[in-house]
Design a protein around this motif. Structure first.
Motif, PDB file in Angstrom:
ATOM      1  N   GLY A  82     -18.428  73.140  -3.801  1.00 16.40           N
ATOM      2  CA  GLY A  82     -17.153  72.569  -3.414  1.00 16.40           C
ATOM      3  C   GLY A  82     -17.340  71.122  -2.982  1.00 16.40           C
ATOM      4  N   ASN A  83     -16.234  70.408  -2.847  1.00 16.08           N
ATOM      5  CA  ASN A  83     -16.309  69.026  -2.409  1.00 16.08           C
ATOM      6  C   ASN A  83     -16.873  68.938  -0.995  1.00 16.08           C
ATOM      7  N   THR A  84     -17.576  67.864  -0.737  1.00 15.32           N
ATOM      8  CA  THR A  84     -18.145  67.658   0.592  1.00 15.32           C
ATOM      9  C   THR A  84     -17.031  67.508   1.615  1.00 15.32           C
ATOM     10  N   THR A  85     -17.219  68.130   2.768  1.00 16.76           N
ATOM     11  CA  THR A  85     -16.273  67.971   3.869  1.00 16.76           C
ATOM     12  C   THR A  85     -17.050  67.611   5.126  1.00 16.76           C
ATOM     13  N   THR A  86     -16.449  66.823   5.981  1.00 24.01           N
ATOM     14  CA  THR A  86     -17.126  66.383   7.197  1.00 24.01           C
ATOM     15  C   THR A  86     -16.293  66.717   8.425  1.00 24.01           C
ATOM     16  N   GLY A  87     -16.982  66.740   9.566  1.00 25.02           N
ATOM     17  CA  GLY A  87     -16.323  66.956  10.844  1.00 25.02           C
ATOM     18  C   GLY A  87     -16.953  66.060  11.886  1.00 25.02           C
ATOM     19  N   GLY A  88     -16.770  66.419  13.145  1.00 22.90           N
ATOM     20  CA  GLY A  88     -17.276  65.588  14.219  1.00 22.90           C
ATOM     21  C   GLY A  88     -18.778  65.463  14.263  1.00 22.90           C
ATOM     22  N   GLY A  89     -19.486  66.425  13.651  1.00 21.76           N
ATOM     23  CA  GLY A  89     -20.949  66.406  13.675  1.00 21.76           C
ATOM     24  C   GLY A  89     -21.569  65.966  12.377  1.00 21.76           C
ATOM     25  N   GLY A  90     -20.749  65.444  11.451  1.00 20.21           N
ATOM     26  CA  GLY A  90     -21.264  65.033  10.145  1.00 20.21           C
ATOM     27  C   GLY A  90     -20.825  65.990   9.055  1.00 20.21           C
ATOM     28  N   PRO A  91     -21.551  66.047   7.932  1.00 22.82           N
ATOM     29  CA  PRO A  91     -21.194  66.973   6.855  1.00 22.82           C
ATOM     30  C   PRO A  91     -21.262  68.429   7.322  1.00 22.82           C
ATOM     31  N   VAL A  92     -20.254  69.212   6.946  1.00 21.14           N
ATOM     32  CA  VAL A  92     -20.238  70.641   7.265  1.00 21.14           C
ATOM     33  C   VAL A  92     -21.015  71.375   6.178  1.00 21.14           C
ATOM     34  N   THR A  93     -22.078  72.068   6.556  1.00 23.16           N
ATOM     35  CA  THR A  93     -22.913  72.752   5.570  1.00 23.16           C
ATOM     36  C   THR A  93     -22.457  74.186   5.313  1.00 23.16           C
ATOM     37  N   GLU A  94     -21.976  74.854   6.349  1.00 25.83           N
ATOM     38  CA  GLU A  94     -21.452  76.210   6.238  1.00 25.83           C
ATOM     39  C   GLU A  94     -20.356  76.402   7.277  1.00 25.83           C
ATOM     40  N   VAL A  95     -19.656  77.517   7.182  1.00 15.67           N
ATOM     41  CA  VAL A  95     -18.692  77.911   8.218  1.00 15.67           C
ATOM     42  C   VAL A  95     -19.111  79.278   8.741  1.00 15.67           C
ATOM     43  N   LEU A  96     -19.253  79.366  10.048  1.00  9.25           N
ATOM     44  CA  LEU A  96     -19.673  80.596  10.723  1.00  9.25           C
ATOM     45  C   LEU A  96     -18.450  81.289  11.291  1.00  9.25           C
ATOM     46  N   ARG A  97     -18.347  82.623  11.057  1.00  8.08           N
ATOM     47  CA  ARG A  97     -17.241  83.404  11.618  1.00  8.08           C
ATOM     48  C   ARG A  97     -17.781  84.682  12.244  1.00  8.08           C
ATOM     49  N   ILE A  98     -17.289  84.985  13.461  1.00  9.66           N
ATOM     50  CA  ILE A  98     -17.728  86.169  14.192  1.00  9.66           C
ATOM     51  C   ILE A  98     -16.484  86.876  14.724  1.00  9.66           C
ATOM     52  N   PRO A  99     -16.024  87.946  14.062  1.00 11.73           N
ATOM     53  CA  PRO A  99     -14.800  88.638  14.484  1.00 11.73           C
ATOM     54  C   PRO A  99     -14.814  89.090  15.939  1.00 11.73           C
ATOM     55  N   ALA A 100     -15.984  89.418  16.473  1.00 10.14           N
ATOM     56  CA  ALA A 100     -16.068  89.868  17.863  1.00 10.14           C
ATOM     57  C   ALA A 100     -15.614  88.788  18.834  1.00 10.14           C
ATOM     58  N   LEU A 101     -15.646  87.533  18.410  1.00 10.07           N
ATOM     59  CA  LEU A 101     -15.234  86.428  19.268  1.00 10.07           C
ATOM     60  C   LEU A 101     -13.780  86.037  19.046  1.00 10.07           C
ATOM     61  N   GLY A 102     -13.089  86.764  18.175  1.00  8.88           N
ATOM     62  CA  GLY A 102     -11.682  86.498  17.908  1.00  8.88           C
ATOM     63  C   GLY A 102     -11.398  86.518  16.425  1.00  8.88           C
ATOM     64  N   SER A 103     -10.215  87.018  16.046  1.00  7.59           N
ATOM     65  CA  SER A 103      -9.878  87.150  14.617  1.00  7.59           C
ATOM     66  C   SER A 103      -9.846  85.800  13.915  1.00  7.59           C
ATOM     67  N   GLY A 104      -9.517  84.745  14.642  1.00  5.31           N
ATOM     68  CA  GLY A 104      -9.466  83.424  14.029  1.00  5.31           C
ATOM     69  C   GLY A 104     -10.625  82.533  14.404  1.00  5.31           C
TER      70      GLY A 104
END
Length: 262
Positions: free
Chosen positions: A106-128
């Motif tokens: 996919g196209n490169t995307t960036t955030g406050g810490g630089g390029p985003v390499t992955e997205v981490l999701r943990i349902p136990a910490l909330g559905s969103g």
């Protein structure tokens, strides 16, 4: 597979003992949420490091140093969820569904810490709940989301994919509610190639900050040869302190590639 030693990771200023850090004002204190079997302390022979710990401050030798890293580095943790969602949307739109069995990036995307390499999701910490994963565990990354320890594996690869994050000291600590994660919980990691790796938590332990074995290829066994993909999360313990580290280890269950980033 990991080709550099834990010592070399430390040498570039990365404290290999970091654990997911988050403020947990509403969390039970001490080991209340962890079974006795999970409350392992490091063995006396566990290697140690005097390198700065990315979960506290670059000035780790200063007992007055604040949690959450260097306050001179902008705190962008309040925007982490938005950055994670933006990354997923960008990867989805730039990598159309069902185009091929072989995924494309996919196209490169960036955030406050630089390029985003992955997205981490943990349902136990909330559905969103979602966090952007950045490459590195410096203040720039950990004050904007969570960071991947350089030199550890990528998601889905045999060996250890190790991540650190804050539990307190920043506006919106990634792992504020780390105690909600229990054995058997699921953790997913989505890459720019729209591959989602799902892991299952197999252990939760509390260790000394100097225990560098937690991000070895085989967690806790630095001389062992890895035979499976694992994920390790590292953050501080207790909720508003840093005397120890919480380490969550998970085994890979499955991967879903090339069809959906959501």
């Amino acid at each position: 597979m990991l080709t550099i030693t834990i010592a070399s990771v430390v040498a570039v200023g990365i404290a290999t003992t970091a654990v997911l850090v988050t403020r947990g004002d509403d969390e039970p204190s001490a080991h209340a949420s962890k079974p006795a079997a999970a409350r392992q302390e490091p063995s006396p022979s566990a290697p140690t490091s005097s390198a700065p710990d990315p979960l506290t401050s670059a000035a780790a030798s200063d007992p007055e140093a604040p949690l959450g890293g260097d306050p001179k580095v902008p705190d962008r943790t309040g925007k982490a969820g938005y950055d994670a969602s933006t990354a997923l949307d960008t990867w989805s739109s730039s990598n159309p569904k069902g185009s091929d069995s072989h995924t494309v990036g996919g196209n490169t995307t960036t955030g406050g810490g630089g390029p985003v390499t992955e997205v981490l999701r943990i349902p136990a910490l909330g559905s969103g709940w979602a966090q952007p994963v950045y490459e590195g565990v410096s203040d720039r990354q950990l004050r904007a989301g969570v960071g991947h320890f350089p030199g550890t594996e990528r998601p889905g690869q045999i060996g250890n994919y190790a991540i650190a994050g804050h539990r307190s000291g920043v506006a919106s600590p990634a792992f504020r509610n780390i105690d909600r994660i229990k054995s058997g919980a699921s953790i997913s990691v989505t890459t720019a190639n729209r591959i989602t790796y799902t892991y299952k938590v197999v252990s939760i332990q509390t260790v000394a900050p100097t225990n560098v074995n937690v991000i070895a290829q085989v967690p806790g066994k630095p001389t062992a040869t890895p035979t499976k993909p694992v994920l390790t999360l590292v953050t501080c313990w207790p909720a508003n302190g840093s005397s120890k580290r919480v380490v969550v280890t998970a085994d890979l269950l499955r991967s879903n590639g090339g069809t959906s980033a959501r």
